[in-house]
Scaffold this motif. Structure first.
Motif, PDB file in Angstrom:
ATOM      1  N   ALA A 190     136.569  86.544  96.931  1.00 25.85           N
ATOM      2  CA  ALA A 190     137.729  87.140  96.256  1.00 25.85           C
ATOM      3  C   ALA A 190     137.699  86.892  94.752  1.00 25.85           C
ATOM      4  N   VAL A 191     136.784  86.019  94.295  1.00 26.02           N
ATOM      5  CA  VAL A 191     136.774  85.586  92.897  1.00 26.02           C
ATOM      6  C   VAL A 191     135.748  86.369  92.092  1.00 26.02           C
ATOM      7  N   GLN A 192     136.187  86.882  90.938  1.00 23.68           N
ATOM      8  CA  GLN A 192     135.261  87.554  90.029  1.00 23.68           C
ATOM      9  C   GLN A 192     134.576  86.546  89.117  1.00 23.68           C
ATOM     10  N   LYS A 193     135.371  85.671  88.487  1.00 22.80           N
ATOM     11  CA  LYS A 193     134.785  84.665  87.608  1.00 22.80           C
ATOM     12  C   LYS A 193     135.749  83.499  87.419  1.00 22.80           C
ATOM     13  N   VAL A 194     135.175  82.399  86.967  1.00 19.76           N
ATOM     14  CA  VAL A 194     135.931  81.192  86.631  1.00 19.76           C
ATOM     15  C   VAL A 194     135.931  81.051  85.117  1.00 19.76           C
ATOM     16  N   GLU A 195     137.118  80.929  84.536  1.00 14.82           N
ATOM     17  CA  GLU A 195     137.237  80.804  83.089  1.00 14.82           C
ATOM     18  C   GLU A 195     137.672  79.383  82.722  1.00 14.82           C
ATOM     19  N   VAL A 196     136.971  78.786  81.769  1.00 10.27           N
ATOM     20  CA  VAL A 196     137.382  77.508  81.190  1.00 10.27           C
ATOM     21  C   VAL A 196     138.057  77.796  79.856  1.00 10.27           C
ATOM     22  N   LEU A 197     139.326  77.415  79.727  1.00 11.80           N
ATOM     23  CA  LEU A 197     140.091  77.614  78.502  1.00 11.80           C
ATOM     24  C   LEU A 197     140.093  76.296  77.740  1.00 11.80           C
ATOM     25  N   GLU A 198     139.198  76.162  76.772  1.00 10.88           N
ATOM     26  CA  GLU A 198     139.064  74.914  76.032  1.00 10.88           C
ATOM     27  C   GLU A 198     140.245  74.701  75.096  1.00 10.88           C
ATOM     28  N   ASN A 199     140.551  73.413  74.816  1.00  8.40           N
ATOM     29  CA  ASN A 199     141.653  73.060  73.908  1.00  8.40           C
ATOM     30  C   ASN A 199     142.915  73.853  74.242  1.00  8.40           C
ATOM     31  N   HIS A 200     143.267  73.817  75.518  1.00  8.16           N
ATOM     32  CA  HIS A 200     144.329  74.691  76.013  1.00  8.16           C
ATOM     33  C   HIS A 200     145.708  74.072  75.823  1.00  8.16           C
ATOM     34  N   GLN A 201     146.558  74.747  75.073  1.00 15.02           N
ATOM     35  CA  GLN A 201     147.966  74.385  74.935  1.00 15.02           C
ATOM     36  C   GLN A 201     148.764  75.308  75.857  1.00 15.02           C
ATOM     37  N   PRO A 202     149.286  74.783  76.992  1.00 20.57           N
ATOM     38  CA  PRO A 202     149.948  75.655  77.973  1.00 20.57           C
ATOM     39  C   PRO A 202     151.290  76.216  77.515  1.00 20.57           C
ATOM     40  N   VAL A 203     151.947  75.593  76.540  1.00 24.41           N
ATOM     41  CA  VAL A 203     153.237  76.079  76.044  1.00 24.41           C
ATOM     42  C   VAL A 203     152.965  77.106  74.946  1.00 24.41           C
TER      43      VAL A 203
END
Length: 903
Positions: A190-203
């Motif tokens: 079901a997965v197309q790709k996995v993304e790593v979001l570096e230096n991620h600020q969730p707000v």
């Protein structure tokens, strides 16, 4: 400490030996039209290694920063349907514009370059198909093979050695950190790709204002609306009859998402921990934690061994969870999340130990038969608005535990052979509410946070017969050590109750200008704990009277902490800075009404912390951090009456002692390299801490191993220095992922045992290796190995006494002799060694799986623990004792399982 810091600063500054240079400009086609998404790379002449790279924006503009000792470098420009350009340039700052000629690009060639790993800004994308094998079925199976990513035993996902702060599916955070269920049960198809979001600020409102040093994971599905999930139903031969059921349907839509999960087994799978929070987001979101009991009391038991849980866990577990997310407004800014889980688990454990006390020159044997019963319920309701123009999050959590533990204990020592039955009842009720909101006000931001927690813990520990217990005791006015003697046939009873209220409120306002954000804040924290305990036991005439106040507690512990701080943050293309400079006004009071004792502490402390990161040459990140913390203890370090924390011993605090104080200084530095163009990742770093305490533990231990621990006033220190490195690379030509890691920790600590001052130095080393290969169409291999060698040294652990070595590997080999047929071989090896004692523990499994491709069904027959190994043996060293433990393992068993996807 200074020597270690200087050594690392030399390593850290070596990165900047050569001055950095920047090349910028614009890329266009023959007609002067800007070319977006063109790659611009810098390489040293004659070397197949990329120093730095950049991607052109929508206007065709690029900027590449690099570091090289060569006088000239090669600049290469590539774009789809354009002829590649190569130009040798001087190693200097300059502006270069390029015109590219049209040339058809074969699709096949582009896929080879971009299919596996791509990078755009702070996002690195992995195509799952490039890393999976024929035997992989779930997201977790593939995640363990992706370069730069690790999955710990507890399910925590690490990127470049650090835990992620968020786990999204199609950009939505359904699980709120408890992502184990999705990772273990989402079908890889079901997965197309996995993304790593570096230096991620969730707000979102803080993005580009308040930096973050953590990464997040986003799972991008093939379809924007996906109904999927994974299920297993299995039965097996053993004593008793074996079962294993896993049912996890999932739905991921544009407006709503949900996951329902039911898992039950008695074959040694630890599924109940899937609901644990593994990612905690940002502190701006409020407080989140794994709710746990105040487990002051415990029955005697052997610690769990360092081997796969499925080898030793005798369980009967039922785990049910449900997670739901929906948008409740048209703009899709507001989200409602409802999460709930229930666990019912029964665990059996049996272990035998031989303990040699090198301080006293005695030896004693123990045997524990344990039954642990877990019965808990948790519910959570979350309202969130996470938008560029505002943030709101309120989390309400309720938890209830009805846990109970049992033990049958046997001891054979200098006194003789005796047995005891131990029972612990421990119900707990817990409630938390966390609120955080960020409101834009002109060019400023106002953040209000409020946290309230209430928890009620009750525990009752019963030991029968009481004369199983034999504690060391000094009669009043005498220095002679004797043993407490309980009357035969009587029962010892320790009762305990603690009611805890914890509150925290704060308000801040943020000003931003030219990449800088200043955040002054005021806050007020208040907590109160009410502890009541009592010990009942009947002794002979020569032993102490347990009816005295010495064995009761009625303690109130309060803490008030007004604070003021300023946060200074900076965010630019290359630099990220996060710092906080708080001043805390600590007011602590402990009141014992039984003893007429009241002690307090009023102290102003300054506890700054700072993190700075510099990104350079496209692939490198260098960071430093440091800080000071002050801890003034809690109710666990303030009570004055004896508490039987376990049948192994009493704990007590001296009522004349001051409030405990711990001052900790820590520092660290780190260098990272991640190059998605050649699939190479590495990180190296150091962490140092120095903790100073005003109280030290002083234990009196008799020849049977029973102890009484008291804390006395004496300044002492604990230091720890850690150096680590990890490198990983994916070799696409050979479809191989390999990584190597090393960790060295040197620590020092002080303690007192039987009036002897013991300074213990520990040197621990770990070398790990990971390898997986899917090159052959008829075979795939997964291999993980680690080697440890440690040494503890003090006045008693001399020579080889404190030396231990260990080796562990997990090998999984899968053969594919025919289409849809898989034969698996599994080998777990756990070796341990101390001086002349050596244990080798090997475990072997085999499996056969037939895949009905049309129906997407797998039929698996698996034989576990083929050699029917009965026990696991290991060696533990702890300051002055060397313990050889033998633990009962799961017997040989055969399971037939049907596995399927829900869609």
């Amino acid at each position: 400490m200074k020597k270690n810091i200087s050594l690392f600063l030399v390593l850290f500054c070596a990165v900047f030996t050569f001055a950095q240079k920047t090349v910028s400009g614009k890329v266009t086609d023959d007609d002067g039209v800007a070319i977006p998404s063109a790659s611009v790379t810098i390489e040293e002449p004659g070397k197949d290694a990329i120093l730095a790279y950049g991607i052109t924006n929508a206007k065709g503009e690029y900027k590449v920063t690099f570091t090289s000792g060569e006088s000239n470098v090669d600049l290469k420009v590539k774009a789809f349907n354009q002829k590649p350009l190569t130009k040798q340039i001087s190693n200097s700052d300059q502006t270069l514009n390029f015109k590219m000629q049209s040339e058809a690009t074969e699709i096949k060639e582009v896929q080879l370059k971009t299919k596996m790993i791509t990078a755009r800004g702070d996002t690195i994308s992995y195509d799952l198909k490039a890393f999976n094998s024929k035997n992989d079925r779930t997201l977790a199976d593939v995640m363990r093979k992706i370069p730069g990513i690790e999955v710990n035993k507890d399910g925590t996902i690490l990127y470049q050695g650090n835990a992620i702060n968020k786990f999204y599916v199609n950009g939505k955070d359904l699980m709120e950190g408890g992502y184990g269920t999705i990772n273990n049960s989402l079908p890889k198809d079901a997965v197309q790709k996995v993304e790593v979001l570096e230096n991620h600020q969730p707000v979102k409102i803080l993005q580009d204002k308040v930096p973050s040093d953590q990464a997040a994971i986003n799972i991008k599905l093939k379809n924007s609306v996906t109904m999927t999930g994974r299920g297993e139903v299995g039965s097996g031969f053993g004593d008793p009859w074996l079962w294993n059921v896993k049912l996890t349907p999932m739905f991921f839509g544009q407006k709503s998402q949900w996951v329902v999960n039911y898992k039950t087994n008695n074959m040694g799978e630890q599924v109940e921990n899937e609901g644990n929070i593994l990612a905690f987001g940002s502190s701006w979101e409020g407080r989140r934690s794994n709710i746990s009991q105040n487990n002051w009391l415990s029955v005697e038991n052997a610690s769990t061994p360092d081997l796969p849980v499925k080898r030793y866990l005798m369980n009967s577990v039922h785990y049910l969870s449900a997670n739901y997310l929906t948008n409740i407004d048209k703009k899709k800014e507001w989200e409602l999340k409802a999460n709930a889980n229930y666990t019912n688990n029964a665990v059996e454990r049996e272990a035998n130990s031989i303990t040699r006390d090198v301080q006293q020159g005695v030896q004693y044997n123990t045997r524990f038969l344990n039954n642990f019963y877990t019965d808990k319920l948790k519910g959570e309701l979350i309202f969130t608005k996470n938008a560029k123009k505002g943030f709101f999050k309120n989390t309400t959590t309720f938890s209830q535990f009805w846990n109970a533990d049992r033990a049958f204990a046997e001891r054979n020592d200098e006194i003789g052979f005796r047995t005891g039955n131990e029972a612990l009842e421990s119900p707990t009720s817990s409630f938390q509410n966390s609120l955080s909101t960020i409101i834009p006000w002109k060019e400023k931001m106002v953040n209000l946070k409020s946290y309230i927690s209430y928890q009620n813990d009750t525990q009752v520990l019963e030991i029968s017969p009481a004369d199983y217990l034999r504690f060391p005791y000094k009669k009043p006015g005498s220095d002679t050590l004797t043993t407490i003697k309980f009357s035969p046939g009587t029962t010892a009873l320790q009762s305990f109750r603690i009611k805890s209220l914890d509150t925290s409120h704060s308000a801040n306002i943020s000003f931003s200008t030219k990449g800088w954000t200043f955040t002054p804040q005021v806050g007020f924290d208040y907590s109160t704990d009410k502890l009541t305990t009592n010990f009942d036991g009947m002794t002979d005439d020569n032993s102490p009277d347990f009816g005295t106040l010495a064995y009761e507690n009625d303690l109130k512990f309060t803490r008030a902490n007004p604070s003021a701080s300023v946060g200074i943050n900076y965010k630019s293309e290359s630099w990220s800075l996060f710092s906080s400079f708080p001043v805390n006004f600590n007011s602590i009071k402990a009141e014992d009404l039984f003893r007429n004792v009241s002690k307090s502490l009023n102290r102003v402390t300054f506890t700054p912390n700072i993190f700075a990161q510099y990104s350079f040459a496209s692939f490198f990140k260098a960071s430093v951090n440091g800080g000071i913390t002050n801890n003034f203890g809690d109710i666990q370090t303030a009570y004055a009456g004896y508490i039987l924390t376990s049948p192994g011993g009493f704990n007590v605090m001296n009522p004349k002692n001051p409030i405990p104080e711990t001052n900790t200084k820590n520092a660290g530095a780190r260098l990272e390299y991640r190059n998605p163009l050649n699939n190479l990742f590495f990180n190296v770093g150091s962490r140092m801490s120095d903790a100073k305490n005003n109280l030290i533990a002083s234990s009196i231990v008799n020849e049977s191993g029973f102890r009484v621990t008291e804390y006395i006033e004496r300044e002492n220190k604990r230091t720890s220095n850690t150096y680590y490195a990890e490198v990983g690379k994916y070799f696409p030509k050979f479809k191989t992922n390999a990584s190597l890691n090393y960790n060295n920790t040197i620590s020092k600590a002080q303690s007192i045992r039987n009036t002897d001052n013991i300074d213990t130095r520990t040197n621990g080393n770990t070398l790990g290796f990971k390898f997986n290969n899917t090159y052959f169409s008829w075979m795939s291999i997964d291999f993980n190995a680690s080697k440890t060698w440690n040494k503890q040294s003090n006045i008693y652990l001399t020579g080889n006494k404190g030396k231990t070595e260990g080796y562990t590997h997990n090998l999984n080999v899968f053969f594919y002799p025919l289409e849809n047929h898989t034969i698996g071989f599994y080998w777990d090896q756990i070796n341990s060694k101390s001086a002349d004692i050596k244990y080798n523990n090997g475990f072997f499994d085999v499996s056969y799986q037939f895949s009905w491709a049309k129906k997407k069904l797998d039929f698996e027959l698996k034989w576990m623990n083929i050699a029917d190994k009965k026990v696991f043996e290991r060696i533990d060293i702890d300051n002055t004792t060397i313990t050889q433990t033998t633990m009962l393992l799961r017997p040989s068993q055969v399971m037939l399982t049907v596995k399927f996807n829900f869609k």
